[in-house]
Scaffold this active site. Structure first.
Site, short mmCIF file in Angstrom:
data_model
loop_
_atom_site.label_atom_id
_atom_site.label_comp_id
_atom_site.label_asym_id
_atom_site.label_seq_id
_atom_site.Cartn_x
_atom_site.Cartn_y
_atom_site.Cartn_z
CB SER A 1 -0.41 -4.45 11.56
OG SER A 1 -1.53 -3.83 11.12
CG ASP A 2 -4.18 -3.77 13.53
OD1 ASP A 2 -3.75 -3.35 12.76
OD2 ASP A 2 -5.42 -4.06 14.19
CG MET B 1 -8.73 -0.51 4.80
SD MET B 1 -8.49 1.03 5.07
CE MET B 1 -9.98 1.83 4.35
NE ARG C 1 -2.89 11.98 -8.48
CZ ARG C 1 -3.42 13.28 -7.84
NH1 ARG C 1 -3.73 12.70 -6.42
NH2 ARG C 1 -4.24 13.07 -8.59
N GLY D 1 0.56 -6.66 2.38
CA GLY D 1 -0.30 -6.03 2.97
C GLY D 1 -0.49 -6.46 4.21
CB SER D 2 -0.41 -4.35 7.24
OG SER D 2 -1.00 -3.15 7.41
NE ARG E 1 6.56 -1.17 5.40
CZ ARG E 1 5.21 -1.48 6.24
NH1 ARG E 1 3.74 -1.74 6.45
NH2 ARG E 1 6.08 -1.08 7.53
NE ARG F 1 -3.93 -5.77 0.30
CZ ARG F 1 -2.84 -4.99 1.51
NH1 ARG F 1 -2.52 -4.17 0.61
NH2 ARG F 1 -3.78 -5.06 1.95
N GLY G 1 1.19 -1.21 0.11
CA GLY G 1 0.08 -0.18 0.05
C GLY G 1 0.64 1.00 0.12
NE ARG H 1 2.63 -1.24 12.35
CZ ARG H 1 1.57 -0.71 12.07
NH1 ARG H 1 1.55 -0.51 10.25
NH2 ARG H 1 0.79 -0.87 12.08
N1 HPA Z 1 -8.89 -2.48 9.44
C1 HPA Z 1 -8.11 -1.94 8.14
N2 HPA Z 1 -7.06 -2.16 8.02
C2 HPA Z 1 -6.04 -2.30 8.64
C3 HPA Z 1 -6.06 -2.41 10.12
C4 HPA Z 1 -7.74 -3.00 10.72
O1 HPA Z 1 -7.74 -2.74 11.64
N3 HPA Z 1 -5.29 -2.91 10.76
C5 HPA Z 1 -4.44 -3.16 9.64
N4 HPA Z 1 -4.96 -2.63 8.14
#
Ligand code: HPA
Length: 234
Positions: A203-204, A180, A43, A89-90, A24, A87, A20, A217
């Site tokens: 990531s969470d 997303m 951009r 991503g996290s 990165r 992709r 994203g 990370r």
């Molecule tokens: N929500 C949406 N996108 C994310 C999240 C999340 O909790 N963590 C990392 N990308």
């Protein structure tokens, strides 16, 4: 040259990694590519082309959210003839068994967004990853020590959902995590008959917000980028 990408024809490889964050993309190119060359900075959405294990490869940022990704991936498929996209991503876990730092290979992707509702005139489409890429990534990932999960993810349009418990409905349907972008990527791959896969680092955790969000990370991201590169190197 397309509307949002200034690379010349032939300057973007058939295989491409898609984080994203454009920084990165720069990190991946500088860390892993042989002779990286910057081919887009419109951009600030960096795209680099180089080679990995002797094969041409590109990496480009998608931006956050499905509309941003859609602009770049449409142009990469249509104007630059990109064939395979992974992709990197996290995501946020919505299952107790999926822990911070684990890897997810998105077999499919749901969405809270409206893009596919418009595309398919209110009917449903099930965006899925390419099985060949998924199998290759799974074979490589399971040889490592990081736990890897395969399943559905949810591409949400709102990072800051007004309904803080909205994810629970998706969790009851075994969706693994929230991010997303994946649904639009996998849908575009189907539309253009290309191959795509989404690999995510957790990531969470929404299940257990008290767990520390991923601090190192960079280490997790580096391992995921290497997995994606090695998946494409076959
Ligand atoms: N929500 C949406 N996108 C994310 C999240 C999340 O909790 N963590 C990392 N990308």
């Amino acid at each position: 040259m397309s509307i949002h990408i200034s690379a010349k024809p032939g300057e973007i490889a058939a295989d491409l990694l898609l984080p994203g964050d454009p920084l990165r993309a720069k990190f991946i190119a500088e860390t892993f590519f042989e002779s990286p060359k910057l081919v887009n900075e419109i951009r600030g959405m960096y795209c680099f082309t180089g080679s990995y294990r002797g094969k041409p490869i590109s990496v480009m940022g998608s931006g956050m959210g499905q509309p941003s990704l859609s602009i770049y991936v449409n142009e990469l498929f249509r104007d630059y003839n990109v064939q395979r996209v992974i992709r990197v991503g996290s995501c946020g876990s919505i299952q107790p068994k999926v822990k911070v730092r684990d890897l997810i290979l998105a077999a499919g992707a749901c969405s809270t967004g409206n893009m596919n509702r418009r595309r398919f005139q209110g009917m449903d489409f099930a965006p899925v990853s390419d099985f060949g890429l998924l199998r290759q990534a799974h074979d490589l990932a399971t040889a490592g020590s990081t736990p890897v999960h395969v399943g559905n993810v949810l591409a949400t349009d709102s990072f800051y959902e007004p309904d803080a418990d909205g994810w629970k409905m998706w969790a009851t349907y075994q969706v693994l995590a929230i991010e997303m972008e994946s649904a639009e990527l996998l849908t575009l791959a189907a539309q253009f008959d290309r191959r795509a896969l989404s690999i995510l680092t957790v990531s969470d955790s929404l299940v257990d917000p008290s767990t520390d969000a991923l601090q190192d990370r960079e280490r997790g991201f580096r391992a995921m980028a290497e997995l994606a590169l090695n998946t494409l190197a076959f």
